[in-house]
Design an enzyme around this catalytic site. Structure first.
Site, short mmCIF file in Angstrom:
data_model
loop_
_atom_site.label_atom_id
_atom_site.label_comp_id
_atom_site.label_asym_id
_atom_site.label_seq_id
_atom_site.Cartn_x
_atom_site.Cartn_y
_atom_site.Cartn_z
N ASP A 1 -2.17 2.31 -4.51
CA ASP A 1 -3.38 2.77 -3.83
C ASP A 1 -4.50 1.74 -3.99
OD1 ASP A 1 -2.18 5.13 -3.03
OD2 ASP A 1 -2.74 6.17 -4.88
N HIS B 1 0.82 -1.21 0.00
CA HIS B 1 0.00 0.00 0.00
C HIS B 1 0.86 1.27 0.00
CE1 HIS B 1 -3.70 1.96 -0.04
NE2 HIS B 1 -4.27 1.51 1.06
#
Length: 530
Positions: free
Chosen positions: A505, A501
């Site tokens: 995204d 992450h």
């Protein structure tokens, strides 16, 4: 003219290997590219071919010896120009290759000594050998000799474990073990002392214990082995011994196919697959444990210390979770169209390309298609930079008898369905046989893991750093689905994308998985690049 045979490059971060088997002996004729010996690392088996045709005049690194990259293994003479020294005789003027010196000898005064100790009964220190680049310590795994026991030169004294390889320590000279300075389970540093031995020539293993001299002629040795009296002289391959220990097997439970009945890693794998059971008398003793609460508790539990390799795997997997901001997103795909397309063309595909049409080529193509649209899933973080890859090196996880490996298909984005299937079949066969090279398992930019072959319905795969994404495939299962207002039975598969992450995204991850789903549910999109 003499030609040197040296240890080839073993792969990134692998600096040493163990000589497993010599297929030739001094005096044998060899053809160019004929296999001379086999080396073992903690990951792969490496075959060493003859660089030239000639006669094998000298073997420098014996079976069981640990050697570094570019260390001298043997020498080949062209045209049969082998002298007594070339044929294996000891010449004190011959320089010793630094990469093949496994044990340093020191006198009681602490000075290094190259004296074999054949006379005079000198006391020598058995030292920890060089363990490899960036490896500074090891754990004493097993002592093959105990105090007061005699042995011959080059006989294995003990085995050390590092986080990468197992290292066997041979006796530097014939003699008797007089003192152990490091017990099993102790951690020792490179260059540290392991034991003290005496080089009393009268106390050789053949005279004290009755074990046949390992320097006798091969024919005599073979005869002893045939009668069962010489099996203790044969050192099994380090990887074979480790695998036998993990499964509670002994050499007597496995049929060895190596030289003089030596048990190789492949022999143990075959025995495990064949359902070999450990003999009751040969069951391995559990490692040192704390005192059990009761006799019943001791019978119901067994505590075995993790190997250093397993400890390293555990540490690195945890580091992957601690380093990356790992998150997993899920979706499901209707496999109806892919299965129909495969069933329609699989026979023609096999006839034309000589390889079966499987599901992995569809998933590989679908992932390549999605990676082109969401390039951050194919990128990696390097410090404060993001490195985008304009190519796709696809890692395909494969299960083997010894564990999971991930061979890499280079430039998969430029390959056809047939080329992908051929590459997967080739690397899968190598993985099962333990023949994958380090190069074939490096450089991946994205990975596909298929837990469905083991029956997994859903799971969250762990990233393979420095990659930023891994796709988990699962079992195809018929489930009721609502299609155009009607309930129908469809072959469905859950998909899982684990991603970093920090660089990917949520929108990018979901988009990637949706594109994979769309490409598989309508394979024509792959042809149209949609």
């Amino acid at each position: 003219m003499m030609t040197e045979v040296r240890v080839p490059t073993l792969g990134e971060s692998v600096t040493e290997a163990t000589v497993a088997t010599w297929f030739k002996k001094p005096g044998d004729s060899v053809a160019q590219d004929e296999m001379l010996c086999e080396l073992e690392t903690d990951k792969v088996t490496v075959e060493v071919p003859a660089p030239v045709a000639g006669t094998l005049s000298e073997i420098v690194a014996q079976e069981g010896q640990t050697v570094g990259v570019d260390a001298l293994l043997a020498q080949i003479s062209a045209g049969g120009e082998a002298t007594a020294n070339d044929a294996g005789g000891d010449d004190p003027s011959t320089p010793i290759d630094a990469g093949s010196a496994d044990v340093k000898l020191r006198s009681e005064g602490g000075a290094e000594s190259t004296d074999s100790g054949a006379a005079g009964g000198k006391s020598l220190d058995v030292m920890v050998p060089t363990l490899g680049e960036s490896v500074t310590e090891a754990t004493v795994s097993t002592w093959f000799k105990k105090v007061g026991e005699a042995f011959d030169a080059d006989e294995m004294l003990c085995e050390l474990e590092t986080d990468k390889v197992s290292v066997e320590v041979p006796a530097p000279a014939a003699g008797v073990l007089t003192e152990l300075l490091a017990n099993e389970g102790d951690t020792v540093e490179a260059g540290g002392k392991l034991a003290v031995m005496s080089t009393d020539a009268k106390a050789s293993a053949s005279e004290v214990t009755g074990v046949p001299d390992t320097t006798t002629k091969p024919e005599a040795q073979a005869k002893d082995n045939d009668t069962g009296s010489g099996r203790t002289d044969i050192e099994d391959a380090p990887s074979a011994k480790k695998l036998m220990a993990e499964h509670g097997l002994s050499s007597g439970d496995v049929t060895g196919t190596g030289k003089d009945g030596r048990v190789m890693k492949e022999d143990v794998q075959k025995a495990i697959q064949g359902g070999a059971k450990p003999a009751a008398a040969a069951a391995p003793a559990p490692a040192k444990t704390s005192a059990p609460a009761s006799a019943d508790q001791a019978d119901r539990e067994e505590r075995v210390k993790m190997t250093r390799l397993r400890q390293t795997i555990a540490r690195r997997l945890k580091e992957s979770q601690n380093t990356a901001a790992m998150l997993t997103t899920y979706n499901e795909v209707d496999m109806t169209e892919v299965m129909a397309l495969r069933n329609e063309y699989k026979d023609l595909f096999l006839k034309k390309h000589g390889v079966k049409l499987g599901f992995m080529s569809f998933f590989t193509k679908a992932c390549v298609h999605a990676l082109n649209e969401v390039p951050e899933v194919n990128a990696e973080i390097d410090g404060t930079d993001v490195v985008y890859k304009n190519y796709v090196n696809m890692g395909i996880a494969a299960g083997t008898p010894t564990g999971l490996v991930v061979p890499v298909i280079k430039d998969a984005d430029a390959m056809s369905f047939a080329a992908i299937e051929k590459a997967i079949a080739e690397k899968g066969a190598k993985a099962r046989d333990g023949k994958l090279s380090m190069e074939e398992m490096q450089g991946g930019t994205f990975t596909i893991s298929n837990g469905g072959v083991y029956g997994s319905l859903m799971s969250s795969p762990i990233l393979n750093p420095p990659q930023s994404g891994i796709l988990g495939m699962h079992k195809i299962q018929d489930r009721p689905m609502a299609i155009n207002g009607e309930v129908v039975i469809r072959p469905m598969m859950y998909l899982a994308l684990s991603y970093d992450h920090r660089i990917v995204d949520g929108k990018g991850a979901v988009t990637f998985l949706v594109r994979v789903k769309e490409a598989l549910e309508d394979p024509r999109r792959l042809l149209m690049d949609l």
